[in-house]
Write a protein that holds these residues in place. Structure first.
Motif, PDB file in Angstrom:
ATOM      1  N   VAL A 162       9.883 -13.421  28.549  1.00 24.24           N
ATOM      2  CA  VAL A 162      10.926 -12.454  28.249  1.00 24.24           C
ATOM      3  C   VAL A 162      10.353 -11.256  27.509  1.00 24.24           C
ATOM      4  O   VAL A 162      10.839 -10.150  27.621  1.00 24.24           O
ATOM      5  N   ARG A 163       9.259 -11.459  26.833  1.00 24.30           N
ATOM      6  CA  ARG A 163       8.703 -10.366  26.057  1.00 24.30           C
ATOM      7  C   ARG A 163       8.255  -9.190  26.914  1.00 24.30           C
ATOM      8  O   ARG A 163       7.989  -8.131  26.411  1.00 24.30           O
ATOM      9  N   ILE A 164       8.167  -9.331  28.249  1.00 26.34           N
ATOM     10  CA  ILE A 164       7.782  -8.171  29.047  1.00 26.34           C
ATOM     11  C   ILE A 164       8.831  -7.077  28.949  1.00 26.34           C
ATOM     12  O   ILE A 164       8.547  -5.930  29.243  1.00 26.34           O
TER      13      ILE A 164
ATOM     14  N   LYS B  56       9.967  -4.049  23.384  1.00 27.31           N
ATOM     15  CA  LYS B  56       9.644  -2.633  23.197  1.00 27.31           C
ATOM     16  C   LYS B  56       8.183  -2.309  23.466  1.00 27.31           C
ATOM     17  O   LYS B  56       7.870  -1.211  23.946  1.00 27.31           O
ATOM     18  N   TRP B  57       7.259  -3.224  23.206  1.00 29.00           N
ATOM     19  CA  TRP B  57       5.848  -2.866  23.212  1.00 29.00           C
ATOM     20  C   TRP B  57       5.011  -3.471  24.331  1.00 29.00           C
ATOM     21  O   TRP B  57       4.008  -2.892  24.726  1.00 29.00           O
ATOM     22  N   THR B  58       5.347  -4.634  24.837  1.00 29.68           N
ATOM     23  CA  THR B  58       4.476  -5.326  25.790  1.00 29.68           C
ATOM     24  C   THR B  58       4.161  -4.479  27.022  1.00 29.68           C
ATOM     25  O   THR B  58       3.011  -4.375  27.429  1.00 29.68           O
ATOM     26  N   GLY B  59       5.169  -3.886  27.621  1.00 28.57           N
ATOM     27  CA  GLY B  59       4.935  -3.050  28.796  1.00 28.57           C
ATOM     28  C   GLY B  59       3.993  -1.902  28.495  1.00 28.57           C
ATOM     29  O   GLY B  59       3.120  -1.561  29.306  1.00 28.57           O
ATOM     30  N   MET B  60       4.145  -1.317  27.315  1.00 26.67           N
ATOM     31  CA  MET B  60       3.260  -0.198  26.944  1.00 26.67           C
ATOM     32  C   MET B  60       1.831  -0.688  26.723  1.00 26.67           C
ATOM     33  O   MET B  60       0.873   0.001  27.097  1.00 26.67           O
ATOM     34  N   VAL B  61       1.668  -1.878  26.131  1.00 25.48           N
ATOM     35  CA  VAL B  61       0.325  -2.433  25.953  1.00 25.48           C
ATOM     36  C   VAL B  61      -0.313  -2.686  27.316  1.00 25.48           C
ATOM     37  O   VAL B  61      -1.480  -2.364  27.537  1.00 25.48           O
TER      38      VAL B  61
ATOM     39  N   PRO C 112      -2.119   5.715  21.442  1.00 23.38           N
ATOM     40  CA  PRO C 112      -0.906   6.085  22.176  1.00 23.38           C
ATOM     41  C   PRO C 112       0.340   5.340  21.685  1.00 23.38           C
ATOM     42  O   PRO C 112       1.460   5.799  21.900  1.00 23.38           O
ATOM     43  N   LEU C 113       0.138   4.217  21.002  1.00 21.57           N
ATOM     44  CA  LEU C 113       1.259   3.425  20.478  1.00 21.57           C
ATOM     45  C   LEU C 113       1.490   3.771  19.011  1.00 21.57           C
ATOM     46  O   LEU C 113       1.687   2.895  18.181  1.00 21.57           O
ATOM     47  N   ARG C 114       1.488   5.050  18.713  1.00 21.74           N
ATOM     48  CA  ARG C 114       1.500   5.492  17.322  1.00 21.74           C
ATOM     49  C   ARG C 114       2.707   5.020  16.512  1.00 21.74           C
ATOM     50  O   ARG C 114       2.656   5.007  15.303  1.00 21.74           O
ATOM     51  N   GLY C 115       3.772   4.597  17.161  1.00 14.44           N
ATOM     52  CA  GLY C 115       4.938   4.126  16.433  1.00 14.44           C
ATOM     53  C   GLY C 115       4.886   2.662  16.055  1.00 14.44           C
ATOM     54  O   GLY C 115       5.747   2.181  15.335  1.00 14.44           O
ATOM     55  N   ILE C 116       3.866   1.949  16.508  1.00 13.16           N
ATOM     56  CA  ILE C 116       3.782   0.510  16.244  1.00 13.16           C
ATOM     57  C   ILE C 116       3.010   0.266  14.946  1.00 13.16           C
ATOM     58  O   ILE C 116       2.039   0.961  14.654  1.00 13.16           O
TER      59      ILE C 116
ATOM     60  N   LYS D 130       0.940  -4.864  12.151  1.00 11.54           N
ATOM     61  CA  LYS D 130       1.485  -6.218  12.195  1.00 11.54           C
ATOM     62  C   LYS D 130       2.172  -6.495  13.538  1.00 11.54           C
ATOM     63  O   LYS D 130       1.948  -7.540  14.158  1.00 11.54           O
ATOM     64  N   VAL D 131       2.983  -5.564  14.003  1.00 10.73           N
ATOM     65  CA  VAL D 131       3.709  -5.758  15.256  1.00 10.73           C
ATOM     66  C   VAL D 131       2.751  -5.738  16.441  1.00 10.73           C
ATOM     67  O   VAL D 131       2.900  -6.524  17.379  1.00 10.73           O
ATOM     68  N   LEU D 132       1.744  -4.874  16.399  1.00 15.27           N
ATOM     69  CA  LEU D 132       0.751  -4.861  17.480  1.00 15.27           C
ATOM     70  C   LEU D 132      -0.001  -6.192  17.514  1.00 15.27           C
ATOM     71  O   LEU D 132      -0.207  -6.767  18.588  1.00 15.27           O
TER      72      LEU D 132
END
Length: 129
Positions: free
Chosen positions: A21-23, A26-31, A48-52, A55-57
């Motif tokens: 489900v994590r796909i 908010k972040w998995t698709g971008m990773v 490019p994931l400057r908002g993460i 810890k969340v990454l």
């Protein structure tokens, strides 16, 4: 009036219950998109994931590794170097992500309009919580 929903419509042993489900988070698709061209270091992903947050990454990468979507390779160097790469399973997400991006491009104006108007149907029913 529609038929009542079947309480067993989501069988616990059905393969769909194991979907990552994590796909859709908010972040998995971008990773996944960041790893398209090959392995990347943690600090490279943060550009490019400057908002993460770190810890969340970290949590996202660990969950993706647990699901077999990425590999983590630690090199015995000083300073230590760690790279993340997509597995074939992770690469198989590209068509799903492309479809979601296409849908978003086509429907974003309507979605934003619905959000701005409150999105609740005007039929007297309360909006879902």
């Amino acid at each position: 009036m529609p038929e009542p929903l079947d309480p067993d419509m989501f069988d616990p042993i059905c393969p769909s219950s194991a979907l990552p489900v994590r796909i859709g988070d908010k972040w998995t698709g971008m990773v996944v998109l960041c790893l398209d061209q090959g392995p990347r270091r943690f600090t490279e992903l943060r550009v490019p994931l400057r908002g993460i947050t770190p810890k969340v990454l970290t949590q996202t990468l660990r969950a993706m590794e647990r699901d077999g979507l990425v590999t983590r390779t630690a090199y015995d160097e000083n300073p230590p170097r760690v790279e993340y790469a997509l597995t074939p399973l992770g690469r198989s997400l590209f068509p799903l992500i492309a479809a979601a991006r296409t849908w978003s491009r086509e429907h974003l104006p309507a979605l934003l309009e619905a959000r701005a108007s409150g999105g609740a149907p005007d039929d007297g029913r309360p909006a879902p919580v």
